[in-house]
Motif scaffolding. Structure first.
Motif, PDB file in Angstrom:
ATOM      1  N   THR A   1      19.548 -27.395  21.633  1.00 29.21           N
ATOM      2  CA  THR A   1      19.161 -25.975  21.568  1.00 29.21           C
ATOM      3  C   THR A   1      19.590 -25.250  22.833  1.00 29.21           C
ATOM      4  O   THR A   1      20.145 -24.142  22.793  1.00 29.21           O
ATOM      5  N   ILE A   2      19.339 -25.883  23.976  1.00 34.89           N
ATOM      6  CA  ILE A   2      19.684 -25.279  25.265  1.00 34.89           C
ATOM      7  C   ILE A   2      21.196 -25.162  25.410  1.00 34.89           C
ATOM      8  O   ILE A   2      21.712 -24.129  25.861  1.00 34.89           O
ATOM      9  N   LYS A   3      21.906 -26.196  25.012  1.00 33.13           N
ATOM     10  CA  LYS A   3      23.373 -26.194  25.149  1.00 33.13           C
ATOM     11  C   LYS A   3      23.992 -25.066  24.317  1.00 33.13           C
ATOM     12  O   LYS A   3      24.895 -24.352  24.778  1.00 33.13           O
ATOM     13  N   LYS A   4      23.490 -24.883  23.114  1.00 31.04           N
ATOM     14  CA  LYS A   4      24.015 -23.826  22.250  1.00 31.04           C
ATOM     15  C   LYS A   4      23.689 -22.448  22.829  1.00 31.04           C
ATOM     16  O   LYS A   4      24.533 -21.546  22.841  1.00 31.04           O
ATOM     17  N   ALA A   5      22.471 -22.290  23.328  1.00 29.00           N
ATOM     18  CA  ALA A   5      22.051 -20.989  23.846  1.00 29.00           C
ATOM     19  C   ALA A   5      22.728 -20.650  25.166  1.00 29.00           C
ATOM     20  O   ALA A   5      23.033 -19.485  25.433  1.00 29.00           O
ATOM     21  N   PHE A   6      22.993 -21.656  25.983  1.00 25.46           N
ATOM     22  CA  PHE A   6      23.557 -21.422  27.314  1.00 25.46           C
ATOM     23  C   PHE A   6      25.066 -21.225  27.254  1.00 25.46           C
ATOM     24  O   PHE A   6      25.624 -20.335  27.892  1.00 25.46           O
ATOM     25  N   GLY A   7      25.744 -22.094  26.517  1.00 23.52           N
ATOM     26  CA  GLY A   7      27.187 -21.966  26.361  1.00 23.52           C
ATOM     27  C   GLY A   7      28.008 -22.495  27.520  1.00 23.52           C
ATOM     28  O   GLY A   7      29.232 -22.561  27.440  1.00 23.52           O
ATOM     29  N   GLY A   8      27.360 -22.885  28.622  1.00 20.16           N
ATOM     30  CA  GLY A   8      28.046 -23.433  29.783  1.00 20.16           C
ATOM     31  C   GLY A   8      27.720 -24.897  29.963  1.00 20.16           C
ATOM     32  O   GLY A   8      27.111 -25.540  29.092  1.00 20.16           O
ATOM     33  N   PRO A   9      28.101 -25.476  31.103  1.00 16.40           N
ATOM     34  CA  PRO A   9      27.877 -26.908  31.324  1.00 16.40           C
ATOM     35  C   PRO A   9      26.395 -27.284  31.342  1.00 16.40           C
ATOM     36  O   PRO A   9      25.580 -26.614  31.996  1.00 16.40           O
ATOM     37  N   VAL A  10      26.075 -28.338  30.616  1.00 18.66           N
ATOM     38  CA  VAL A  10      24.720 -28.894  30.593  1.00 18.66           C
ATOM     39  C   VAL A  10      24.783 -30.333  31.061  1.00 18.66           C
ATOM     40  O   VAL A  10      25.589 -31.129  30.564  1.00 18.66           O
ATOM     41  N   ILE A  11      23.949 -30.652  32.021  1.00 18.11           N
ATOM     42  CA  ILE A  11      23.905 -31.974  32.642  1.00 18.11           C
ATOM     43  C   ILE A  11      22.616 -32.655  32.217  1.00 18.11           C
ATOM     44  O   ILE A  11      21.534 -32.084  32.378  1.00 18.11           O
ATOM     45  N   LEU A  12      22.733 -33.848  31.672  1.00 19.85           N
ATOM     46  CA  LEU A  12      21.546 -34.580  31.238  1.00 19.85           C
ATOM     47  C   LEU A  12      21.161 -35.628  32.270  1.00 19.85           C
ATOM     48  O   LEU A  12      21.996 -36.132  33.025  1.00 19.85           O
ATOM     49  N   ASN A  13      19.881 -35.969  32.268  1.00 20.11           N
ATOM     50  CA  ASN A  13      19.343 -36.886  33.261  1.00 20.11           C
ATOM     51  C   ASN A  13      18.079 -37.521  32.711  1.00 20.11           C
ATOM     52  O   ASN A  13      17.144 -36.815  32.374  1.00 20.11           O
ATOM     53  N   CYS A  14      18.089 -38.816  32.582  1.00 22.79           N
ATOM     54  CA  CYS A  14      16.883 -39.609  32.315  1.00 22.79           C
ATOM     55  C   CYS A  14      17.263 -40.944  31.683  1.00 22.79           C
ATOM     56  O   CYS A  14      17.746 -40.992  30.545  1.00 22.79           O
ATOM     57  N   ASP A  15      17.088 -42.003  32.444  1.00 22.98           N
ATOM     58  CA  ASP A  15      17.244 -43.371  31.941  1.00 22.98           C
ATOM     59  C   ASP A  15      18.661 -43.686  31.453  1.00 22.98           C
ATOM     60  O   ASP A  15      18.852 -44.511  30.555  1.00 22.98           O
ATOM     61  N   TYR A  16      19.671 -43.055  32.051  1.00 28.95           N
ATOM     62  CA  TYR A  16      21.048 -43.369  31.679  1.00 28.95           C
ATOM     63  C   TYR A  16      21.573 -44.532  32.510  1.00 28.95           C
ATOM     64  O   TYR A  16      21.281 -44.648  33.694  1.00 28.95           O
ATOM     65  N   ASP A  17      22.385 -45.388  31.850  1.00 29.46           N
ATOM     66  CA  ASP A  17      23.233 -46.325  32.573  1.00 29.46           C
ATOM     67  C   ASP A  17      24.680 -45.890  32.334  1.00 29.46           C
ATOM     68  O   ASP A  17      24.930 -44.867  31.673  1.00 29.46           O
TER      69      ASP A  17
END
Length: 363
Positions: free
Chosen positions: A281-297
């Motif tokens: 939802t945020i990515k569509k509304a923002f239209g710019g780069p979105v950075i995710l963070n949580c429990d990634y390897d």
């Protein structure tokens, strides 16, 4: 297919890779919240990140309630940050300062016994870290509407100081149950004025803060962090897709460089999702780069970038013990394990003494 090791442009910043260092509170400043020289070594060791986002840094004494955390509201703090920024730049890195107001999570001990401020009069759950150990939180008072200009002036001052210290940009901390989050989410915001009630009203303070900071630093050097999809530190919302969707639209209109999201899954290590992921939802509304963070390897991060789910990944805990994290991910090498006992201690142990991959191979 995009890769973690492809360059990316965030606003006016050209990053050599998509592996970012997430903000990590470490408690290595003085009791007066002045950064210390060892912090230069720590951040310089991690200059291989596409972008370092510093530990959360207080915009004012009112907003800072963590022992030995750094601030950015006075000249001594600015001067102490300068060699840290220079050390990262000397290693070819980029570093942004995270601007922090902790809201109702500031213990009165940090405020001379006065109550902290929040969107509404309420008390945080659990206990606060203080210089005398853990203590129950005190009840916060609602920030008055006539105090908003003072708060905005604190953000403006902090942003000017970040520029003076030489940072490449700033990130506004609007996540994790701190002040801005307390205004955004209806589980915490019970106001009946222009800053409460409707989603539009609850986004109002965020909007003014983002406009203020971007007006100083430049929107192309300003990012923001949200934590939209579950309760955290006593703060939650009944319709996070709606409130954070609107927040993202507003950030796009202001022209912010990126949004970073701390969004755990249903079995997250720290916090658990209670709704479907809000990131799309945020990515569509923002239209710019979105950075995710949580429990990634490494593999999960690469898959998220390849699929377009994320434009980059911010790693937190893996960066505690792995100063050369991008190299380790590239080689599929094992990671050093961090020692939780030293997360917030004041010495070099568990801070600047973790070996790089090359050092471990040579040992």
């Amino acid at each position: 297919m995009p890769s973690l090791f492809d360059p990316i442009r965030l606003g006016s910043l050209d990053l050599p890779n998509r592996i970012l260092m997430a903000p990590l509170t470490r408690g290595r400043s003085t009791r007066e919240h002045v950064p210390t020289p060892i912090m230069a070594e720590y951040y310089a060791q991690r200059a291989g990140a596409g972008l370092i986002i510093t530990e959360a840094t207080g915009i004012s004494q009112e907003g800072l309630g963590w022992p030995y955390a750094p601030g950015i509201w006075n000249e001594a703090q600015v001067e102490a940050w300068k060699p840290i920024v220079k050390a990262v730049h000397d290693k070819g890195g980029r570093i942004a300062l995270q601007l922090w107001h902790m809201g109702y999570l500031v213990h009165p001990d940090f405020l001379g016994g006065q109550p902290p401020v929040s969107s509404s009069a309420r008390t945080a759950p659990d206990e606060a870290h203080t210089y005398e150990g853990k203590k129950p939180y005190g009840e916060a008072r609602a920030l008055r509407e006539d105090e908003i200009p003072r708060l905005l002036a604190d953000y403006e001052n902090a942003a000017k100081n970040a520029v003076a210290a030489g940072f490449d940009g700033v990130q506004i901390h609007a996540a994790n149950g701190y002040l801005i989050d307390e205004f955004l989410r209806d589980g915490a915001n019970k106001r009946t004025d222009r800053y409460g009630g409707s989603i539009e009203n609850r986004v109002r303070l965020l909007t003014k803060i983002a406009q203020t900071v971007a007006g100083v630093v430049g929107p192309e050097r300003t990012g923001i962090r949200f934590s939209p999809n579950g309760p955290i530190q006593g703060v939650d919302d009944s319709d996070p897709h709606a409130v954070f969707g609107l927040a993202a639209e507003v950030m796009a209109r202001i022209g912010l460089a990126y949004i970073e999201l701390r969004e755990p899954g249903p079995n997250g290590t720290f916090g658990k999702a209670t709704v479907a992921p809000v990131a799309p939802t945020i990515k569509k509304a923002f239209g710019g780069p979105v950075i995710l963070n949580c429990d990634y390897d490494g593999p999960k991060a690469q898959a998220a970038v390849e699929s377009g789910e994320a434009d980059a990944i911010a790693f937190g805990r893996p960066y505690l013990a792995n100063p050369d994290l991008p190299e380790r991910i590239a080689e599929g090498a094992p990671l050093n394990k961090d020692d939780m006992k030293t997360w917030y201690s004041q010495g070099p142990e568990g801070y600047v003494d973790y070996p790089t991959l090359s050092q471990a191979k040579a040992a």
